[in-house]
Design an enzyme around this catalytic site. Structure first.
Site, PDB file in Angstrom:
ATOM      1  N   ASP A 159       0.821  -1.204   0.000  1.00  0.00           N
ATOM      2  CA  ASP A 159       0.000   0.000   0.000  1.00  0.00           C
ATOM      3  C   ASP A 159       0.864   1.266   0.000  1.00  0.00           C
ATOM      4  O   ASP A 159       2.088   1.199   0.161  1.00  0.00           O
ATOM      5  CB  ASP A 159      -0.961   0.004   1.205  1.00  0.00           C
ATOM      6  CG  ASP A 159      -0.328  -0.601   2.463  1.00  0.00           C
ATOM      7  OD1 ASP A 159       0.911  -0.560   2.581  1.00  0.00           O
ATOM      8  OD2 ASP A 159      -1.056  -1.117   3.317  1.00  0.00           O
ATOM      9  N   HIS A 166      -7.583  -4.815   9.817  1.00  0.00           N
ATOM     10  CA  HIS A 166      -7.222  -4.624   8.399  1.00  0.00           C
ATOM     11  C   HIS A 166      -5.934  -5.377   8.042  1.00  0.00           C
ATOM     12  O   HIS A 166      -5.054  -5.565   8.893  1.00  0.00           O
ATOM     13  CB  HIS A 166      -7.113  -3.137   8.026  1.00  0.00           C
ATOM     14  CG  HIS A 166      -5.954  -2.403   8.596  1.00  0.00           C
ATOM     15  ND1 HIS A 166      -6.075  -1.201   9.266  1.00  0.00           N
ATOM     16  CD2 HIS A 166      -4.614  -2.666   8.605  1.00  0.00           C
ATOM     17  CE1 HIS A 166      -4.894  -0.772   9.640  1.00  0.00           C
ATOM     18  NE2 HIS A 166      -3.977  -1.655   9.258  1.00  0.00           N
ATOM     19  N   GLU A 171      -9.769  -1.840   5.041  1.00  0.00           N
ATOM     20  CA  GLU A 171     -10.455  -1.589   6.304  1.00  0.00           C
ATOM     21  C   GLU A 171     -11.711  -2.453   6.400  1.00  0.00           C
ATOM     22  O   GLU A 171     -12.170  -3.006   5.384  1.00  0.00           O
ATOM     23  CB  GLU A 171     -10.820  -0.095   6.389  1.00  0.00           C
ATOM     24  CG  GLU A 171      -9.606   0.849   6.380  1.00  0.00           C
ATOM     25  CD  GLU A 171      -8.787   0.822   7.680  1.00  0.00           C
ATOM     26  OE1 GLU A 171      -8.802  -0.214   8.387  1.00  0.00           O
ATOM     27  OE2 GLU A 171      -8.126   1.831   7.984  1.00  0.00           O
ATOM     28  N   ASP A 218      -7.866  -2.826  13.997  1.00  0.00           N
ATOM     29  CA  ASP A 218      -9.246  -2.996  13.541  1.00  0.00           C
ATOM     30  C   ASP A 218      -9.395  -4.187  12.591  1.00  0.00           C
ATOM     31  O   ASP A 218     -10.437  -4.359  11.967  1.00  0.00           O
ATOM     32  CB  ASP A 218      -9.768  -1.709  12.883  1.00  0.00           C
ATOM     33  CG  ASP A 218      -9.048  -1.365  11.579  1.00  0.00           C
ATOM     34  OD1 ASP A 218      -8.120  -2.102  11.164  1.00  0.00           O
ATOM     35  OD2 ASP A 218      -9.415  -0.346  10.947  1.00  0.00           O
TER      36      ASP A 218
END
Ligand code: F6R
Length: 257
Positions: A64, A135, A140, A133
């Protein structure tokens, strides 16, 4: 299921990950490594560097990149990877691809990145961290399990987590380009690492919870070849920790990591 290995600390995990990468690469003509950023892969990069292997021919693809940082910003993932991976490992900078976040061509960046991965023959080993979270990459919660490289909006939780790399949360970009969950699933082997108690819930949900876009890391359950390397704290919410220890302690000689 994923092979889950509970290790004493991040250094031990880094050594196992480096070993798994080098053993696979020894059998491949033109190996392709999927690289991650953040804190998690650093011990793997250190272990790879101290192994002293010649990695100058290894092609790398980043998971990313932030959107909106000026070119050359020290926290852009291109800059981070140059610093943490390319230099210490002796990689060829020309063989490192990072999603191209240039504003003028952003709309086609995902498609171009997918084409580049395909042209390289796909990723042999993909390193992954996991967000608090759940990811992986910057997919996400809610990301399609079939998603490909595209622009995503970061959650406030992720921006808070990553604010430690910037002066304040306001400087953490809101957008990113990330390989999709479908892209990650196409890699031939996944190595997911996680350290610390703040990752325990995400690790348990990814490894043992239902497969769900609500926990993007649960994608690993759909992949036939996955190694999960966690320290005791990150493993603390795993229900089947004893079974993973038993399996690893009695692992057949021929079975590779
Ligand atoms: C980074 C990436 C993210 C991180 C995750 C964990 O390229 O794709 O999924 O792996 O946010 O970050 P750290 O390792 O900093 O806890």
């Amino acid at each position: 299921m994923a092979e889950v290995v509970i290790v004493t600390d991040a250094e031990a995990a880094g050594r196992l990950a480096a070993d798994a990468i080098l053993r696979r690469f020894a059998r491949i003509d033109q190996p392709v490594l999927g690289v991650a950023t953040g804190s998690t892969p650093l011990t793997t990069y250190r272990a790879l560097a101290s192994a002293g292997a010649d990695l100058s021919g290894v092609r790398c693809f980043a998971l990313d990149e932030y959107v909106g940082l000026p070119e050359g910003h020290p926290e852009s993932y291109r800059a981070v990877l140059d610093r943490e991976a390319v230099e210490p490992l002796g990689l060829d900078p020309a063989l490192l691809a990072v999603p191209d976040a240039s504003p003028a061509t952003l709309a086609s960046a995902g498609e171009r990145y997918e084409a580049a991965i395909t042209a390289a023959g796909g990723v042999d080993v993909q390193l992954l961290g996991i967000g608090t979270d759940g990811h992986i990459g910057f997919n996400e919660p809610g990301s399609s399990l079939a998603s490909r490289t595209r622009v995503k909006t970061l959650t406030t939780q992720t921006r808070e987590d990553n604010a430690r790399f910037f002066d304040s949360i306001d400087q953490v970009p809101l957008h990113c380009l990330t390989q999709g969950l479908g892209t990650i699933r196409d890699a031939r082997h996944l190595v997911l690492l996680a350290f610390g108690a703040n990752k325990a819930a995400a690790v348990a949900a990814a490894v043992e919870g239902p497969v769900s876009s609500g926990v993007p890391g649960s994608l690993i359950q759909l992949h036939p070849s996955v190694t999960v390397l966690v320290d005791e704290a990150a493993a603390s919410e795993l229900q089947h920790a004893d079974y993973y220890r038993l399996a690893y302690a009695n692992k057949p000689e021929w079975q590779e990591l």
